[in-house]
Design a protein around this motif. Sequence first.
Motif, mmCIF file in Angstrom:
data_model
loop_
_atom_site.group_PDB
_atom_site.id
_atom_site.type_symbol
_atom_site.label_atom_id
_atom_site.label_comp_id
_atom_site.label_asym_id
_atom_site.label_seq_id
_atom_site.Cartn_x
_atom_site.Cartn_y
_atom_site.Cartn_z
ATOM 1 N N ARG A 286 -5.872 2.837 -16.407
ATOM 2 C CA ARG A 286 -4.533 3.252 -15.996
ATOM 3 C C ARG A 286 -4.609 4.441 -15.036
ATOM 4 N N LEU A 287 -5.462 5.419 -15.342
ATOM 5 C CA LEU A 287 -5.573 6.589 -14.468
ATOM 6 C C LEU A 287 -6.004 6.191 -13.067
ATOM 7 N N ARG A 288 -6.975 5.301 -12.995
ATOM 8 C CA ARG A 288 -7.435 4.849 -11.675
ATOM 9 C C ARG A 288 -6.337 4.069 -10.948
ATOM 10 N N ALA A 289 -5.574 3.276 -11.706
ATOM 11 C CA ALA A 289 -4.484 2.520 -11.095
ATOM 12 C C ALA A 289 -3.422 3.445 -10.518
ATOM 13 N N GLU A 290 -3.254 4.621 -11.124
ATOM 14 C CA GLU A 290 -2.275 5.580 -10.623
ATOM 15 C C GLU A 290 -2.827 6.456 -9.507
ATOM 16 N N GLY A 291 -4.103 6.270 -9.176
ATOM 17 C CA GLY A 291 -4.664 6.985 -8.040
ATOM 18 C C GLY A 291 -5.599 8.118 -8.358
ATOM 19 N N VAL A 292 -5.928 8.319 -9.634
ATOM 20 C CA VAL A 292 -6.901 9.348 -9.987
ATOM 21 C C VAL A 292 -8.305 8.807 -9.724
ATOM 22 N N ARG A 293 -9.060 9.513 -8.941
ATOM 23 C CA ARG A 293 -10.449 9.127 -8.673
ATOM 24 C C ARG A 293 -11.332 9.718 -9.767
ATOM 25 N N ILE A 294 -12.030 8.867 -10.487
ATOM 26 C CA ILE A 294 -12.898 9.311 -11.580
ATOM 27 C C ILE A 294 -14.331 8.933 -11.262
ATOM 28 N N GLU A 295 -15.175 9.928 -11.128
ATOM 29 C CA GLU A 295 -16.598 9.716 -10.843
ATOM 30 C C GLU A 295 -17.397 10.069 -12.092
ATOM 31 N N ALA A 296 -17.847 9.040 -12.822
ATOM 32 C CA ALA A 296 -18.650 9.265 -14.028
ATOM 33 C C ALA A 296 -20.115 9.460 -13.653
ATOM 34 N N GLY A 297 -20.832 10.197 -14.494
ATOM 35 C CA GLY A 297 -22.249 10.432 -14.246
ATOM 36 C C GLY A 297 -22.504 11.326 -13.054
ATOM 37 N N ALA A 298 -21.513 12.115 -12.660
ATOM 38 C CA ALA A 298 -21.636 12.980 -11.486
ATOM 39 C C ALA A 298 -21.743 14.439 -11.941
ATOM 40 N N ARG A 299 -22.930 14.987 -11.876
ATOM 41 C CA ARG A 299 -23.169 16.370 -12.324
ATOM 42 C C ARG A 299 -22.970 17.326 -11.149
ATOM 43 N N GLU B 280 -28.069 9.903 -5.612
ATOM 44 C CA GLU B 280 -26.906 10.003 -4.734
ATOM 45 C C GLU B 280 -26.276 11.397 -4.811
ATOM 46 N N THR B 281 -25.861 11.922 -3.663
ATOM 47 C CA THR B 281 -25.146 13.191 -3.602
ATOM 48 C C THR B 281 -23.701 12.926 -3.197
ATOM 49 N N LEU B 282 -22.775 13.408 -3.988
ATOM 50 C CA LEU B 282 -21.355 13.246 -3.704
ATOM 51 C C LEU B 282 -20.789 14.556 -3.186
ATOM 52 N N LEU B 283 -19.957 14.487 -2.157
ATOM 53 C CA LEU B 283 -19.235 15.647 -1.653
ATOM 54 C C LEU B 283 -17.747 15.385 -1.788
ATOM 55 N N VAL B 284 -17.072 16.254 -2.501
ATOM 56 C CA VAL B 284 -15.624 16.158 -2.660
ATOM 57 C C VAL B 284 -14.999 17.420 -2.091
ATOM 58 N N GLU B 285 -14.104 17.265 -1.162
ATOM 59 C CA GLU B 285 -13.403 18.400 -0.570
ATOM 60 C C GLU B 285 -12.005 18.489 -1.165
ATOM 61 N N GLY B 286 -11.673 19.647 -1.675
ATOM 62 C CA GLY B 286 -10.381 19.805 -2.325
ATOM 63 C C GLY B 286 -9.767 21.159 -2.064
ATOM 64 N N SER B 287 -8.524 21.302 -2.515
ATOM 65 C CA SER B 287 -7.821 22.574 -2.333
ATOM 66 C C SER B 287 -7.959 23.494 -3.545
ATOM 67 N N HIS B 288 -8.091 22.891 -4.745
ATOM 68 C CA HIS B 288 -8.174 23.661 -5.980
ATOM 69 C C HIS B 288 -9.264 23.074 -6.868
#
Length: 472
Positions: A218-231, A251-259
Amino acid sequence: MVLEPDICVIGAGSGGLTVAAAAAAFGVPVVLIERGRMGGDCLNYGCVPSKALIAAGKRAEAFRTASRFGITSAEPDIDFAAVNAHVRGVIETIAPNDSVERFEGLGVKVVQADACFVDERTVEAGGETIRARRFVIAAGSSPLVPAIEGVDQVPFLTNETLFELTEAPKHLVVVGGGPIGLEMAAAHRRLGSEVTVLAAGEALARDDRELADVVLKRLRAEGVRIEAGARVVRVEGGAGALKVYAERGKETLLVEGSHLLLAVGRKPNVDGLGLEAAGIDHDKTGIKVGRDLRTSNRRAYAIGDIAGGPQFTHVANYHAGLVIRAILFRLPVRTRHETMPRVTYTDPELGQVGRTEAEAREAGLDISAITWPYAENDRAQAERATEGLVKLVVGRRGKLIGAGVVGAGAGEITNLLSLAVAKGMSLSDLQGFVSPYPTLSEIGKRAATSYYSPYAKKPLVRRAIAFLRRFG
């Protein structure tokens, strides 16, 4: 001046306030010490503001999904400052119940200062010396700030600062996939923010996977991006322009955010209490206590978060009740955390009590798991809330050893399941109670009934039924 009460309570959160109020009601002299806000974490930074924010998000989502009921859907116009005022208003409405004035009116001596033991039976606070017959340490816990490179160089939020925001975050990055992180992710998404959750392991890792997956879907359907296993390994940037780096395998993930919201757990508030001077053993998980909540200092008890067990407001209240029985009435008490319920207040909600199916099987127990879907419940159909299921973990002779439920009103349904598990009831007990129609709680009863359905097909049972129909 030396104060000599029967009980000295350190911490005016939920557990400490319960002890102080109950003792005062019996005419017992009590000193209550609190260094921060009365009401503690639950009122000011935890349960109350978070549920108020979740309620606002739920109303916003109702606009978007109104067409299911023949009402025109619309994107709500969200005034985040007004949402914050709603949250503040709820806190202010409840605050008088936890205030200094109320407790002094009950006969409690309130000292607003830091508390520190100077020996095994003496505490100093705000220039006062308190020598009590018994101590109850209910100092709670604080948000844990993980050892992430650069975290001390960037602005970040915890549950103690999140509810100060009067503007919606453009992109909220949540570090932590537990209940707090996901509750706040869901609420902020519904209130207009882009949200990314970075979980080092599985999101909602403690919960039954089948049930947790309903929430995550449900969270993903509402637009929440959930990255599991991401330290998360590094953060950089400044206010409104943060970069969060996480590793998942190679893999290296980069997330840019405001808060940035840190929701990776909590640490007990043991620093500064002088526990060594009092002979009270503790470690990084909290004060060490026995099943009776007594510390290594026989004069002192520890309750709630600081006692190193489950960190819930209802656990602190439960502990408080046990300590009152032990101190005032000399009754033997033992904690039973294995039947303690918990609820994640996402939408749908997720409740759990007792063992999950996986925990029971890992323990080598001979169990069966019975499920029943919300879609088979008439009230759920009427409410267009058919997403979810109940799962009953059943041991020998039909004994209920665990239960979980995900769906609308799951927290309320968990009340009944918690009673059934705590009292060692069987599925026949759950099947036999009369549930008002139509209610969501019928789901548990229907699941229990389904457990006995196969018996109706056995020849002996069928012959008995035929005999009763003919001669009964």
